[in-house]
Design an enzyme around this catalytic site. Structure first.
Site, PDB file in Angstrom:
ATOM      1  N   GLY A 134       5.059   6.180  -4.422  1.00 21.73           N
ATOM      2  CA  GLY A 134       6.320   5.240  -4.475  1.00 21.73           C
ATOM      3  C   GLY A 134       6.644   4.579  -3.063  1.00 21.73           C
ATOM      4  O   GLY A 134       5.937   5.040  -2.204  1.00 21.73           O
ATOM      5  N   PRO A 169      -5.201   0.057  -5.999  1.00 20.81           N
ATOM      6  CA  PRO A 169      -5.987  -0.769  -6.713  1.00 20.81           C
ATOM      7  C   PRO A 169      -7.025  -1.646  -5.690  1.00 20.81           C
ATOM      8  O   PRO A 169      -6.752  -1.826  -4.299  1.00 20.81           O
ATOM      9  CB  PRO A 169      -5.040  -2.144  -6.981  1.00 20.81           C
ATOM     10  CG  PRO A 169      -3.772  -1.580  -7.194  1.00 20.81           C
ATOM     11  CD  PRO A 169      -3.610  -0.484  -6.083  1.00 20.81           C
ATOM     12  N   ASP A 187      -6.435 -17.600   0.843  1.00 23.14           N
ATOM     13  CA  ASP A 187      -6.255 -18.750   0.039  1.00 23.14           C
ATOM     14  C   ASP A 187      -6.947 -20.022   0.830  1.00 23.14           C
ATOM     15  O   ASP A 187      -6.845 -20.217   2.024  1.00 23.14           O
ATOM     16  CB  ASP A 187      -4.788 -18.897   0.335  1.00 23.14           C
ATOM     17  CG  ASP A 187      -4.287 -20.291  -0.496  1.00 23.14           C
ATOM     18  OD1 ASP A 187      -4.968 -20.957  -0.935  1.00 23.14           O
ATOM     19  OD2 ASP A 187      -2.996 -20.303  -0.571  1.00 23.14           O
ATOM     20  N   HIS A 205      -1.814 -12.988  -2.023  1.00 21.39           N
ATOM     21  CA  HIS A 205      -3.070 -13.378  -1.231  1.00 21.39           C
ATOM     22  C   HIS A 205      -3.049 -14.835  -0.787  1.00 21.39           C
ATOM     23  O   HIS A 205      -4.084 -15.345  -0.323  1.00 21.39           O
ATOM     24  CB  HIS A 205      -4.233 -13.282  -2.234  1.00 21.39           C
ATOM     25  CG  HIS A 205      -4.475 -11.793  -2.479  1.00 21.39           C
ATOM     26  ND1 HIS A 205      -5.258 -11.445  -3.525  1.00 21.39           N
ATOM     27  CD2 HIS A 205      -4.229 -10.600  -2.023  1.00 21.39           C
ATOM     28  CE1 HIS A 205      -5.440 -10.101  -3.523  1.00 21.39           C
ATOM     29  NE2 HIS A 205      -4.553  -9.712  -2.723  1.00 21.39           N
ATOM     30  N   ASP A 210       2.948 -20.211  -0.616  1.00 22.62           N
ATOM     31  CA  ASP A 210       2.848 -21.242  -1.499  1.00 22.62           C
ATOM     32  C   ASP A 210       2.093 -20.811  -2.837  1.00 22.62           C
ATOM     33  O   ASP A 210       1.605 -19.656  -2.942  1.00 22.62           O
ATOM     34  CB  ASP A 210       2.965 -22.575  -1.163  1.00 22.62           C
ATOM     35  CG  ASP A 210       1.480 -22.668  -0.550  1.00 22.62           C
ATOM     36  OD1 ASP A 210       0.497 -21.858  -0.839  1.00 22.62           O
ATOM     37  OD2 ASP A 210       1.308 -23.682   0.240  1.00 22.62           O
ATOM     38  N   HIS A 270       0.857  -1.297   0.033  1.00 29.58           N
ATOM     39  CA  HIS A 270      -0.161   0.066  -0.106  1.00 29.58           C
ATOM     40  C   HIS A 270       0.794   1.399   0.077  1.00 29.58           C
ATOM     41  O   HIS A 270       0.560   2.209  -0.578  1.00 29.58           O
ATOM     42  CB  HIS A 270      -0.850   0.019   1.257  1.00 29.58           C
ATOM     43  CG  HIS A 270      -2.041  -0.952   0.994  1.00 29.58           C
ATOM     44  ND1 HIS A 270      -3.365  -0.478   1.479  1.00 29.58           N
ATOM     45  CD2 HIS A 270      -2.244  -2.102   0.602  1.00 29.58           C
ATOM     46  CE1 HIS A 270      -4.272  -1.511   1.157  1.00 29.58           C
ATOM     47  NE2 HIS A 270      -3.623  -2.433   0.614  1.00 29.58           N
TER      48      HIS A 270
END
Length: 350
Positions: A92, A184, A269, A214, A277, A86
């Protein structure tokens, strides 16, 4: 039959290798159009071991503190990674996100709606305090955050997953309005995501790889609840969502009256929220992406193809590191640049 199974077992890694080679450019990074990825604008400004002489052991101190914290609380890894992400997408990677609002001045990034759920700032404060005592006015908050994010993710591997180039200085401006505009959204479509990433010099491969973050962490049901219970405003479910996964999410996100409980949480996930992973991509290809922005990756043929390659953990981890190096170099300020400084306190300009 046994011989055929053996043949397939040995053939699969070869096929995967060839697919990865087809997508690779000089073995150094993926590219969407067959051209070599150009080096970032930061080249020549940042370097490895920037503090080797000015603050020996600084990077070791960051790693030791972060690993100790993550060992005690594994949820800190995605939290620190998210703070870094973020920060970099607004002005930047200048640690502007770490600044607190000051009475009488514009509201800071930290108070923008997309940032209200961020946490982990106190760890950066602790590291900064220790480094200021050891090497006053030397190690920037921007570098501390960049190192801490890398080390938090790397904890489970017991080694750094990618190199961090250092030498950043800290920005002096932080505006909530810019965070609301530039970050985003979890509800963004592919076109919007691609545009926002391109504005930061990141390509489609970076977009897909960084979405793989994520694979760790949790999300509040209020962020994606519309996909479950009111996708088009008619009490329906997003048809792109795997039906069994949608049922699971409804059970986790609904209260006793079957209404959305926005404060409930689920792992981002479905294969597990702790292991860094390729589980995110395995789930995504089964239409089990949690956010609209996850599912959006499958709406673009190139992005979907890259996601399929990243079902291999080795391919994903290698590219994630490359993409993190690019992301952590967005619009960096270095010594001598106008508007930069080494903050004494990461929450306040000097």
């Amino acid at each position: 039959m046994a011989n055929k199974s053996l043949e397939i077992r040995f053939l699969f890694p070869l096929v995967l290798f060839l697919v990865v080679k087809l997508l690779c450019v000089d073995g150094k990074g993926f590219n969407n159009n067959g051209h070599k990825i150009r080096k970032g604008r930061w080249e020549g400004k940042l370097k490895m071991n920037f503090y080797h002489n000015s603050c020996p052991g600084a990077e070791d101190i960051v790693r030791q503190i972060v690993w100790k914290k993550v060992e005690a609380n594994r949820s800190l890894a995605p939290k620190l990674l998210r703070v870094h992400y973020h920060d970099c997408f607004v002005r930047g990677c200048d640690a502007s996100l770490l600044l607190d609002s000051v009475a009488g001045k514009a509201v800071s990034e930290k108070e923008a709606r997309p940032n209200l759920s961020l946490s982990g700032f106190e760890i950066i404060d602790e590291i900064k305090y220790i480094l200021e005592k050891r090497c006053p006015n030397t190690v920037s908050c921007a570098d501390i955050l960049t190192l801490a994010a890398r080390d938090a993710v790397s904890y489970e591997f017991e080694r750094p997953l990618w190199n961090v180039f250092t030498g950043r200085v800290d920005g002096r401006v932080s505006l909530a309005t810019e965070a609301a505009r530039d970050l985003p959204s979890a509800g963004a479509n592919f076109t919007t995501l691609q545009k926002l990433f391109a504005e930061s010099d990141l390509d489609v491969v970076d977009l897909v790889a960084l979405s793989g973050a994520h694979t760790i962490g949790i999300a509040h049901c209020g962020v994606f609840g519309r996909r479950l219970l009111n996708f088009t405003g008619k009490g329906d479910t997003d048809p792109s969502l795997n039906p069994s996964y949608a049922s699971f999410l409804k059970s986790e996100c609904s209260d006793k009256s079957l209404r959305l409980n926005p404060s409930a949480v689920v792992g981002m996930d479905p294969t597990g929220p702790l292991a860094f992973d390729s589980g995110y991509f395995v789930s995504l290809l089964k239409n089990k992406g949690l956010f609209t922005s996850d599912a959006a990756l499958l709406t673009d043929p190139s992005a979907a193809h890259i996601a399929s390659v990243f079902q291999n953990s080795g391919a994903f981890l290698a590219q994630f590191g490359r993409s993190m190096i690019k992301m952590s170099s967005i619009k960096v300020l270095t010594l001598g640049d106008q508007g930069g400084e080494i903050r004494k306190n990461c929450r306040l300009v000097n």
